[in-house]
Structures are given as structure tokens and as C-alpha cells.
Design an enzyme around this catalytic site. Structure first.
Site, mmCIF file in Angstrom:
data_model
loop_
_atom_site.group_PDB
_atom_site.id
_atom_site.type_symbol
_atom_site.label_atom_id
_atom_site.label_comp_id
_atom_site.label_asym_id
_atom_site.label_seq_id
_atom_site.Cartn_x
_atom_site.Cartn_y
_atom_site.Cartn_z
ATOM 1 N N LEU A 192 0.831 -1.204 0.000
ATOM 2 C CA LEU A 192 0.000 0.000 0.000
ATOM 3 C C LEU A 192 0.859 1.246 0.000
ATOM 4 O O LEU A 192 1.801 1.349 0.797
ATOM 5 C CB LEU A 192 -0.907 0.004 1.244
ATOM 6 N N SER A 193 0.529 2.198 -0.855
ATOM 7 C CA SER A 193 1.107 3.539 -0.834
ATOM 8 C C SER A 193 2.627 3.470 -0.988
ATOM 9 O O SER A 193 3.115 3.012 -2.020
ATOM 10 C CB SER A 193 0.676 4.246 0.459
ATOM 11 N N ALA A 194 3.408 3.897 0.032
ATOM 12 C CA ALA A 194 4.861 3.743 -0.066
ATOM 13 C C ALA A 194 5.220 2.271 -0.213
ATOM 14 O O ALA A 194 6.186 1.921 -0.896
ATOM 15 C CB ALA A 194 5.549 4.337 1.162
ATOM 16 N N HIS A 219 -7.488 7.363 0.160
ATOM 17 C CA HIS A 219 -6.161 6.747 0.165
ATOM 18 C C HIS A 219 -6.129 5.583 1.147
ATOM 19 O O HIS A 219 -6.183 5.785 2.369
ATOM 20 C CB HIS A 219 -5.106 7.789 0.561
ATOM 21 N N ALA A 243 4.596 1.530 -3.811
ATOM 22 C CA ALA A 243 5.722 2.018 -4.606
ATOM 23 C C ALA A 243 6.932 1.110 -4.438
ATOM 24 O O ALA A 243 7.684 0.865 -5.391
ATOM 25 C CB ALA A 243 6.063 3.448 -4.203
#
Length: 359
Positions: free
Chosen positions: A147-149, A283, A152
Site C-alpha cells: 500500500l502507498s509507499a 487513500h 511504490a
């Protein structure tokens, strides 16, 4: 590019938000710590979960938490270890430390942490090697999600070690290699700047000497995400569409539990990329916490959406499991248990001798 003052003010606000949300404070901690897994150049911690009975040739799922989260908290919210009990697969949870990033974000924007055989990327690769050495993991059934970072960073792992991963699911994340500093990271989160779409695939191609086959990709993003702009979903698709050599337009589109799912297929008709656009979601990780599909628990960045990403991100990779090992299970997951090869075991312990936030 954002000014330095703008970047510093955003860092301050996000750090305060992180301090107000202590991670991992709700739910049972079902994970064990993995130690002595290698040189660990990224200075990460590692946790894992193996159900009491793990089948031979089991899958391994690497799960990467988001900023302000930790491994235990993300596991509780996402429900991955409960699904592991149900389906019979192993889990690996890399975990960030505040000494590396004050807000517990994986450093997806630092070149020293996002290159093959260096930094955090190498630490995670070493964790995977330790798990496969200790448990009956099928090396062709290793997957990564985040998720998210963490999403990435999942992009980082898929790009830098494509021969290791059969597939990956990127939730509210970003494409690989588009930022090399904190200001650039904030810009990319807002879908500002970055390489042209035509150059995104080349970033993956240059990340290793691998020439294929390539991991299959599942992309999940809320269309009301104000932290990581939804345009990043299209950028991820474009990056991997180029790598897989598939058509620009999807081969199929349908609504699943009220949300748009699009699929890209290769020349053999295999689903190699899917994209879920989660209507109205901000988010976070999409959850379904009630009904037959229920999995996980809602909380900060763990969001009720009427669809369980934890269960469904497996679907596009189901063909990676041979028909001889497959069986019908409640959630139709590619990580299913094989009754014919299941083995019994005791609870498992495995041991041996400037930062960004909110992405």
C-alpha cells in the site's frame, strides 16, 4: 517542482499526523520476527507468518505496509494472515524502522534503496531467500503487494527482481523509478512531472538484465485519493503495458462489486495486467468487512469499499498455479491449499546464527 518551503511544511504536517496514529495498536499480533536473514543493507526488520499446516510447494506473499503503519497493524487491517490460514500459504512482512524514515515509509524515492542488490531492495530480497530456504515454498509462486509507499516499493521489487516474483499488486502506489528525491516524490504523488509515458517501461527494462518472462501486475487505486493521485494508476499500467508488449486499450472491462476492472492480455490470451478503479475511495487499502467476501478490519488507511483487495488481488495470477494443484476454495484464490500435499507442522519460528511520509 515544489519549493523547499512547501516540501518542509508538508513533511512537518505529515510527521505530526504520523505521531498521532501509533501503528499496530489494534488487533492480535500474529507475526513472528525473522532474524539473521542476510547483510540487510537497508536496515529493515522482517516478520513472517506460516500457518500450522503448510502444503508443499506453497506460495509466499511479500506484504509491504504504508507510511505510519507497521507489519502487525497492516496484517490486522488487511486480513492476510487469516487468509493464509484459510488458503495455506506463507507471508513475509518487511518492516521499516524510524531510523531509516521518521514516518515508517519505505524509501521508494531514494536511489540507494531502489536499485538491484542495494539498500532496502536487497534487504527484502534476502528475506525472501531466507523464507524459501526454510519452508517448502515454490519459487515460481512468490508474489508481492503493498500500500502507498509499500505499493511504490512493490513496484521497486517487481522492477529490480522480476525473475523472483510471479506477480504483484500495487495499491495506491506509484510506478518504478520516477522520483529520486523528496521534492520529486511529492510531485509524482500529485501526478506532476516525471518521465513521459513512453519512457516508463524503459525504467523497468534498465533495472535488471532480465529479459522475461515478466511478472503479472494488479493495480488498485481509489478515484478520490487525495494523497497519491489516481493518475498514477494509469502510469503503472503504462509502465508494465510497455514491458509486456500488450495493446494500449484493455482487452476486457467489467464491474466487480460496483468497481471498474480492466484487463490487458498478452498474445497468448493470458491476463497480464489488471486495474481496479475503486469508486469514491480515498487513500488506503480497499476492504470488504462484511458478507461472504469479508476480510480484514477497517481503520486508518484500511478502508471499507465493499470489495476485498486482499482476496481478489490473487485472481489475475491464478494461471500461475498448475491445474494439478488447484482446488475450489471460498475466495477463488491463486494461493489455495493442496490437500494432497499438505503437511503438518508446529508453530513456526525462523532465526539464524531526508524521508517521506504518507505515501
Amino acid at each position: 517542482m515544489r519549493s523547499l518551503n512547501d516540501t518542509l511544511s508538508r513533511l512537518s504536517a505529515m510527521r505530526n499526523n504520523a505521531m498521532s496514529m501509533a501503528p499496530g495498536t489494534s488487533g492480535e499480533d500474529r507475526l513472528s520476527e525473522l532474524s539473521g536473514f542476510g547483510s540487510n543493507p537497508g536496515a529493515l526488520r522482517a516478520h513472517f507468518y506460516v500457518p500450522p499446516s503448510l502444503p508443499a510447494s506453497a506460495a509466499l506473499v511479500v506484504v509491504l505496509h504504508g507510511c505510519t503503519q507497521d507489519a502487525s497493524g497492516y496484517d490486522h487491517g488487511s486480513g492476510w494472515s487469516r487468509l493464509a490460514d484459510e488458503q495455506g500459504f506463507a507471508l513475509l512482512y518487511p518492516e521499516q524502522q524510524r531510523g531509516n524514515n521518521a514516518n515508517l515509509c519505505f524509501n521508494w524515492f531514494n536511489r540507494s534503496d531502489t536499485q538491484r542488490d542495494a539498500g532496502e531492495a536487497l534487504s527484502i530480497r534476502q528475506m525472501v531467500a531466507a523464507m524459501t530456504a526454510q519452508y517448502p515454498i515454490d519459487p515460481a509462486r512468490i508474489f508481492v503487494t503493498g500500500l502507498s509507499a509499500g505499493g511504490a516499493m512493490a513496484s521497486v521489487m517487481l522492477a529490480t527482481y522480476p525473475e523472483v516474483f510471479a506477480g504483484g499488486a500495487i495499491i495506491a502506489g506509484l510506478p518504478y523509478g520516477t522520483a529520486a528525491s523528496i521534492p520529486e516524490a511529492f510531485d509524482r504523488m500529485r501526478a506532476h512531472g516525471g518521465p513521459p509515458a513512453t519512457a516508463l517501461g524503459a525504467l523497468v527494462g534498465a533495472a535488471s538484465s532480465h529479459t522475461g518472462p515478466w511478472p503479472t501486475i494488479s493495480v488498485w487505486h481509489g478515484d478520490s485519493d487525495a494523497t497519491v493521485n489516481h493518475a498514477n494508476s494509469a502510469h503503472i499500467v503504462e509502465q508494465w503495458r510497455s514491458i509486456h508488449g500488450v495493446a494500449r486499450e484493455p482487452a476486457a472491462a467489467q464491474h466487480v462489486d460496483g468497481h471498474l476492472r480492466r484487463v490487458w492480455r498478452d498474445a497468448h490470451g493470458r491476463d497480464v495486467i489488471e486495474e481496479y478503479r475503486i469508486a469514491g475511495l480515498g487513500h488506503g487499502t480497499p476492504l470488504s468487512t462484511s458478507g461472504d467476501d469479508a476480510c480484514g478490519a477497517a481503520g486508518p488507511y484500511m478502508l471499507e469499499a465493499g470489495i476485498s483487495s486482499t482476496r481478489r488481488i490473487a485472481t489475475p495470477f491464478s494461471r500461475s498455479t498448475s491445474a494439478s494443484r488447484r482446488t475450489t476454495v471460498p475466495c477463488g484464490n491463486y494461493l489455495e491449499r493442496s490437500p494432497s500435499t499438505a503437511t503438518s507442522s508446529r508453530p513456526h519460528k525462523l532465526t539464524s546464527g531526508s524521508r517521506l511520509s504518507n505515501a
